[in-house]
Enzyme design. Structure first.
Site, mmCIF file in Angstrom:
data_model
loop_
_atom_site.group_PDB
_atom_site.id
_atom_site.type_symbol
_atom_site.label_atom_id
_atom_site.label_comp_id
_atom_site.label_asym_id
_atom_site.label_seq_id
_atom_site.Cartn_x
_atom_site.Cartn_y
_atom_site.Cartn_z
ATOM 1 N N GLU A 37 0.855 -1.342 0.030
ATOM 2 C CA GLU A 37 -0.217 -0.390 0.229
ATOM 3 C C GLU A 37 0.621 0.932 0.311
ATOM 4 O OE1 GLU A 37 -3.942 1.819 2.938
ATOM 5 O OE2 GLU A 37 -3.447 0.245 2.826
ATOM 6 N N ARG A 38 0.948 2.302 -1.055
ATOM 7 C CA ARG A 38 1.447 3.144 -1.097
ATOM 8 C C ARG A 38 2.616 3.320 -1.471
ATOM 9 N NH1 ARG A 38 -3.305 5.504 -1.760
ATOM 10 N NH2 ARG A 38 -4.740 5.333 -0.297
ATOM 11 N N GLU A 53 -10.498 4.393 9.709
ATOM 12 C CA GLU A 53 -10.776 4.027 8.056
ATOM 13 C C GLU A 53 -10.454 2.777 8.370
ATOM 14 O OE1 GLU A 53 -7.787 7.716 5.935
ATOM 15 O OE2 GLU A 53 -6.744 5.453 6.657
ATOM 16 N N ARG A 63 -1.030 5.047 16.666
ATOM 17 C CA ARG A 63 -1.010 5.768 16.016
ATOM 18 C C ARG A 63 -2.280 6.964 16.057
ATOM 19 N NH1 ARG A 63 -1.645 5.404 10.388
ATOM 20 N NH2 ARG A 63 -0.258 6.302 9.797
ATOM 21 N N ARG A 80 -10.858 18.004 9.636
ATOM 22 C CA ARG A 80 -9.844 17.054 9.888
ATOM 23 C C ARG A 80 -8.816 16.737 10.487
ATOM 24 N NH1 ARG A 80 -8.679 12.756 4.771
ATOM 25 N NH2 ARG A 80 -6.393 11.413 6.172
ATOM 26 N N LYS A 130 1.057 12.002 13.031
ATOM 27 C CA LYS A 130 1.477 12.727 12.137
ATOM 28 C C LYS A 130 2.748 13.854 12.023
ATOM 29 C CE LYS A 130 -0.812 9.651 9.054
ATOM 30 N NZ LYS A 130 -1.654 9.584 7.323
ATOM 31 N N ASP A 150 -2.829 14.551 6.379
ATOM 32 C CA ASP A 150 -1.751 13.499 6.293
ATOM 33 C C ASP A 150 -1.440 13.360 4.705
ATOM 34 O OD1 ASP A 150 -2.068 10.526 5.070
ATOM 35 O OD2 ASP A 150 -3.503 10.874 4.087
ATOM 36 N N GLU A 204 3.801 9.981 -1.009
ATOM 37 C CA GLU A 204 2.442 9.592 -1.373
ATOM 38 C C GLU A 204 2.329 10.965 -2.057
ATOM 39 O OE1 GLU A 204 -2.046 8.306 0.553
ATOM 40 O OE2 GLU A 204 -0.553 8.451 1.504
ATOM 41 N N GLU A 237 5.983 21.418 -4.582
ATOM 42 C CA GLU A 237 4.989 22.736 -4.316
ATOM 43 C C GLU A 237 4.607 23.329 -5.257
ATOM 44 O OE1 GLU A 237 4.131 24.720 0.304
ATOM 45 O OE2 GLU A 237 6.603 24.599 -0.640
ATOM 46 N N TRP A 291 -13.717 12.345 2.872
ATOM 47 C CA TRP A 291 -12.801 12.489 3.506
ATOM 48 C C TRP A 291 -12.209 13.516 4.668
ATOM 49 C CZ3 TRP A 291 -11.186 7.839 3.783
ATOM 50 C CH2 TRP A 291 -11.814 6.605 2.918
#
Length: 672
Positions: free
Chosen positions: A157-158, A283, A316, A333, A357, A362, A390, A503, A534
């Site tokens: 994943e990712r 999630e 986490r 969020r 994080k 994210d 990602e 960026e 989301w």
């Protein structure tokens, strides 16, 4: 082709391997193996104590392995003071001999790789005595590798570098040689822990804890000589999924007993097992909320099972409502981690590490530092980064992240010189970026991010440009390229500013999440998440853009920071330009500190970003014939894709905001 040597090519061992080396101490087989191979290739000589005090140029010795060879004993007296500790080492000179001293085989191995970084400079007559110790106790990589291929996310994943080096199609790969080479690479930058499976734990992956534990033990056996402890991602629902219980309630005695028994069995098989990694109530992953319990209840349950064995649970903090109503601007969020976890400060056991994080959303190309890191003084904290790219080009784009991580680690939450984020956290954790690709990371230049993560985790105050120098000099040493000086200068020109270049041609001013959901976050889609569940919105309309996170009129997120930064972010006049749209909804004609309007900044940076990527590509082309052909072609291919993608980003973003605002580009450049 064979697997690329990354930052450990044979040529980088010339200074070590061409000398007379004495290795002293028990349990130092990994060090002896490295020295033996280097000397066999480069004409040096290696001896193992006891062998008298023959003439040598280098002594590698454990301090407690007495009697020490004479040069090591003299050096130990000269370097008397605080011991190097479990992972540290002392590098000094004793007469004409370079001496490396450590308390443990792991410390000696780290010191050996430090010698490799220094090259000939390690043998300079005027080299001062220096004691080296890691700043952070655990420097960890989380592999989001699936044992079975996920129908959407695939084997990793990712993952943007092929399949897993551990698992394939539901089984262990048993490619122990590849895992061993991976262990060498990680030890060379000081990484001492990995989690070997995805935090989104599927039914097959859950079984690694029980009947598939031998597969985990095999990996642990290979990595152990390199000072790396293996951890496992586990599902909170394991007592139900694996144990046949009717509940995973953390206050249920049967559940507690199941975790205690299962954990004891893990340690019976893997004595130095590191512990568990848990994603819960996020999630779709199960967690304590299902039983009306807190995350302290859930984390402490596992911590209690691990404590007798010296293990830790990485819990986490990525917990948020992923079924939000895009019409409701009161929800945010970004607030979630703080709202969920700060009230639990002081309630978590000492072997719980809250894994936060680095930003509140994210891994976007630009986010503020998470306020959680400044708000939980009674909790062990790890900051989580994402080495796998990602949201920064997915290892198809050059995007050296060292400067960004350095900014994050050096952020001062209380605006005083005494304490930075690096002083607050006890660990640094990152999502890994390797796969079974011959170049490890898919993009050969993405190796620099893995290297930089390890080095900054060891010493967060390192200059990321100097770290890039190290990586270049090791990966492309003199003798392996046609013109090492030119290669070095070109790579710096391409990579130094590449994060900010990315960026510039993607999402502006901290707004984030303008990515394509259908291509798994690769490429532009300005409204791709704008009306989704989301909670990742930019709220662009005909009048302006950005998210109001102020206390006065918005979600109140700005108030989660200590007073100094809360005031800065609250103020439209003081908020840094690069985070403006993260904290404020502003009209397109709002004037930035730079003197440009928001809309003109969007146009200018996107045109500039594409031009910079085109220049990157041209610079790389000028290295034709100077590098390994397969590596040159892989990077050239990726740069072609980066130019194409950056152009797509520029055209879609500029067109979107031109049509929203109706304001033309002041320089008359074409906007479609």
């Amino acid at each position: 082709m064979s697997v690329h040597a990354a930052w450990l090519p044979a040529e980088s061992f010339v200074a070590l391997g061409s000398r007379r080396v004495l290795v002293h101490g028990d349990g130092v087989d990994a060090v002896l193996d490295e020295v033996t191979r280097a000397c066999a290739r480069h004409g040096g000589r290696v001896r193992r104590s006891p062998c008298g005090d023959a003439d040598v140029d280098l002594v590698l010795a454990l301090r407690q392995a007495v009697p020490l060879p004479v040069p090591a004993a003299q050096a130990a007296r000269q370097a008397a003071g605080e011991p190097p500790g479990d992972e540290g080492f002392v590098l000094t000179r004793s007469g004409d001999v370079t001496v490396l001293l450590a308390d443990t085989p792991t410390g000696l191995l780290y010191g050996l790789f430090h010698l490799v970084r220094l090259g000939a400079a390690a043998f300079a007559a005027d080299r001062p005595t220096r004691r080296h110790r890691p700043a952070l106790r655990r420097r960890m990589l989380d592999h989001w590798d699936n044992v079975s291929v996920h129908p959407v996310m695939g084997q990793v994943e990712r993952g943007y570098a092929g399949g897993s080096i551990f698992w394939r199609d539901g089984a262990a790969r048993h490619d122990l040689a590849r895992i061993r080479e991976y262990g060498r690479l990680l030890a060379a930058v000081g990484i001492n822990a990995i989690s070997v499976n995805n935090v989104n734990v599927g039914p097959v992956e859950a079984r690694l804890l029980t009947d598939r534990l031998d597969d985990v033990a095999e990996i642990a056996d290979v990595l152990r000589p390199y000072g790396i402890r293996v951890h496992l991602s586990v599902t909170f629902a394991a007592p139900v999924v694996l144990g046949g219980l009717s509940s995973a309630d953390p206050r249920d005695e049967q559940v507690r007993a199941w975790w205690a028994t299962t954990t004891r069995q893990v340690y019976e098989r893997i004595g130095d097992f590191g512990g568990y990694v848990v994603k819960a109530d996020s999630e779709g992953q199960p967690g304590p909320f299902s039983y009306g319990r807190s995350h302290a209840d859930g984390a402490n349950l596992l911590a209690e099972a691990l404590a007798p064995h010296g293990g830790v649970v990485h819990w986490r903090a990525f917990v948020y409502n992923h079924h939000q109503d895009w019409r409701d601007r009161s929800t945010d969020r970004a607030r979630a981690a703080y709202d969920h976890f700060v009230p639990l400060d002081g309630d978590l056991r000492t072997n719980v590490v809250l894994q936060v994080k680095h930003g509140p959303v994210d891994f976007q190309p630009r986010e503020p530092v998470s306020p959680v890191l400044a708000a939980m003084p009674a909790t062990r904290l790890a900051m989580e980064l994402q080495v796998t790219q990602e949201y920064t080009g997915q290892q198809r784009h050059v995007c050296y992240l060292g400067p960004w991580w350095s900014e994050l680690l050096g952020f001062r939450p209380w605006q005083t010189p005494e304490r930075t984020v690096a002083d607050v956290v006890t660990e640094l954790v990152a999502v890994a970026n390797v796969g079974d690709d011959p170049f490890w990371c898919g993009h050969p230049l993405a190796q620099a991010n893995l290297y930089a993560f390890g080095r900054l985790a060891w010493d967060p105050r390192l200059d990321p440009t100097a770290v890039l120098d190290e990586w270049i000099d090791l990966t492309f040493p003199p003798g392996s390229t046609g013109d090492s000086g030119r290669v070095r200068a070109t790579l710096h020109a391409i990579m130094d500013d590449s994060w900010r270049t990315y960026e510039r041609y993607t999402a502006p001013l901290g707004v984030g999440f303008m990515v394509d959901p259908l291509r798994h976050h690769y490429g532009p889609n300005v409204d791709g998440y704008e009306y989704s569940r989301w909670g990742t919105y930019h709220f662009a309309d005909r009048d302006g853009v950005g998210v109001d996170r102020t206390r006065a009129t918005g979600t109140g997120y700005a108030g989660q920071y200590p007073p100094g930064w809360a005031q800065v972010y609250e103020s439209l006049a003081d908020c840094p330009d690069e985070l403006l749209l993260f904290f404020h909804h502003v009209p397109y004609d709002h004037v930035l500190h730079s003197g440009s309007t928001v809309i003109q900044h969007i146009y200018d940076t996107h045109f500039t970003g594409v031009a910079q990527v085109e220049t990157m590509r041209e610079r790389w082309r000028q290295l034709a014939g100077l590098l390994d052909q397969a590596l040159f072609e892989r990077v050239a291919e990726r740069l072609d894709e980066q130019v194409r993608s950056a152009t797509e980003w520029r055209d879609q973003i500029n067109t979107y905001f031109f049509r929203k605002s109706g304001v033309p580009d002041a320089h008359g450049r074409p906007i479609h």
